[in-house]
Design a protein around this motif. Structure first.
Motif, PDB file in Angstrom:
ATOM      1  N   LEU A 141       0.843  -1.198   0.000  1.00 55.22           N
ATOM      2  CA  LEU A 141       0.000   0.000   0.000  1.00 55.22           C
ATOM      3  C   LEU A 141       0.878   1.248   0.000  1.00 55.22           C
ATOM      4  CD1 LEU A 141      -2.798   1.377   0.294  1.00 55.22           C
ATOM      5  CD2 LEU A 141      -2.547   1.114   2.771  1.00 55.22           C
ATOM      6  N   GLU A 152      -2.894  -0.511  -7.651  1.00 55.59           N
ATOM      7  CA  GLU A 152      -3.792   0.136  -6.689  1.00 55.59           C
ATOM      8  C   GLU A 152      -5.117  -0.596  -6.536  1.00 55.59           C
ATOM      9  OE1 GLU A 152      -5.450   4.506  -5.358  1.00 55.59           O
ATOM     10  OE2 GLU A 152      -4.152   4.322  -7.111  1.00 55.59           O
ATOM     11  N   SER A 156      -6.259  -2.232  -3.060  1.00 55.57           N
ATOM     12  CA  SER A 156      -7.438  -1.685  -2.385  1.00 55.57           C
ATOM     13  C   SER A 156      -8.360  -2.807  -1.928  1.00 55.57           C
ATOM     14  CB  SER A 156      -8.188  -0.727  -3.308  1.00 55.57           C
ATOM     15  OG  SER A 156      -8.787  -1.420  -4.390  1.00 55.57           O
ATOM     16  N   CYS A 159      -6.639  -4.900   1.018  1.00 55.77           N
ATOM     17  CA  CYS A 159      -6.698  -4.180   2.295  1.00 55.77           C
ATOM     18  C   CYS A 159      -8.000  -4.467   3.042  1.00 55.77           C
ATOM     19  CB  CYS A 159      -6.561  -2.678   2.068  1.00 55.77           C
ATOM     20  SG  CYS A 159      -4.882  -2.125   1.699  1.00 55.77           S
TER      21      CYS A 159
END
Length: 229
Positions: A141, A152, A156, A159
């Motif tokens: 990240l 990304e 995302s 996460c």
């Protein structure tokens, strides 16, 4: 402030001053600082004044810089900046290879079309792999926002899975690492055609997730490469 620099109202860690008809900008982050001006003599004079107050500091006026873990190279010919964090990526990949075997597969993208599909029947990871998953996802990240915006979307999603990752999440996690291993020499290139024009794109897709939620995305550029996604 005593030298006439004015803090940027949008970022208190940036200060500006007009010197000889050109803007001089100073930005700082803890003990890492950057200063710009068209005239190198101006930069040297301001630097000397700063040293008189805060003591001696290292000065780098070359085209290559190491700033906050990023390797930054200024290409004055093409008027762009190249950003990479290859060493951090290599350390992460080597750690995975030493703990869990070679990544092996080479992928054409960091995520598959099933990225957002959650397999509720997949087994939860053991404590050791869960901690590794969480730690590396957090590290990626950090890297993604600075040097590898191509991962990304995948990061995302990962996460959102760090609290209870499954074997299926592990496969997606492994795919990101495999992609990074095969593209480790890629660098982020950004530049500006004009400091007065900012381009922004944003779009939304409705009902694309299994729970019928939508998904939004956007990107900002100053003419060459994406500065924020």
């Amino acid at each position: 402030v005593n030298e006439g620099f004015v803090l940027n109202p949008y970022d208190k860690c940036v200060a500006n001053k007009m010197i000889n008809g050109e803007q001089c900008t100073i930005a700082w982050y803890v003990d890492d600082n950057v200063m710009t001006h068209k005239d190198g003599t101006v930069l040297k004079n301001v630097f000397d004044k700063i040293c008189k107050v805060f003591g001696d500091m290292d000065l780098n006026t070359r085209n290559k810089h190491d700033f906050l873990g990023m390797n930054i190279e200024i290409d004055r010919k093409d008027k762009n900046v190249r950003v990479s964090m290859k060493e951090q990526l290599r350390e992460t990949i080597e750690l995975y290879n030493s703990e869990y075997g070679q990544l092996g597969n080479r992928f054409i993208s960091p995520a598959g079309h099933h990225l957002f599909e959650v397999n509720e029947e997949a087994c939860v990871l053991d404590v050791e792999r869960k901690e590794f998953f969480h730690s590396v996802t957090a590290k990626l990240l950090h890297i993604m926002k600075r040097a590898r915006p191509d991962i990304e979307l995948a990061i995302s999603f990962l996460c959102t899975r760090v609290q209870s990752p499954s074997d299926d999440d592990w496969k997606k996690f492994k795919r990101v690492l495999g992609w990074l291993e095969s593209t480790i020499d890629d660098v982020r290139i950004i530049g500006a055609n004009s400091l007065e024009n900012i381009f922004t794109w944003i779009d939304a897709s409705y009902g694309v997730h299994t729970n019928m939620r939508g998904h939004t995305g956007g990107a900002i550029s100053m003419g060459y490469g994406i500065i924020h996604g």
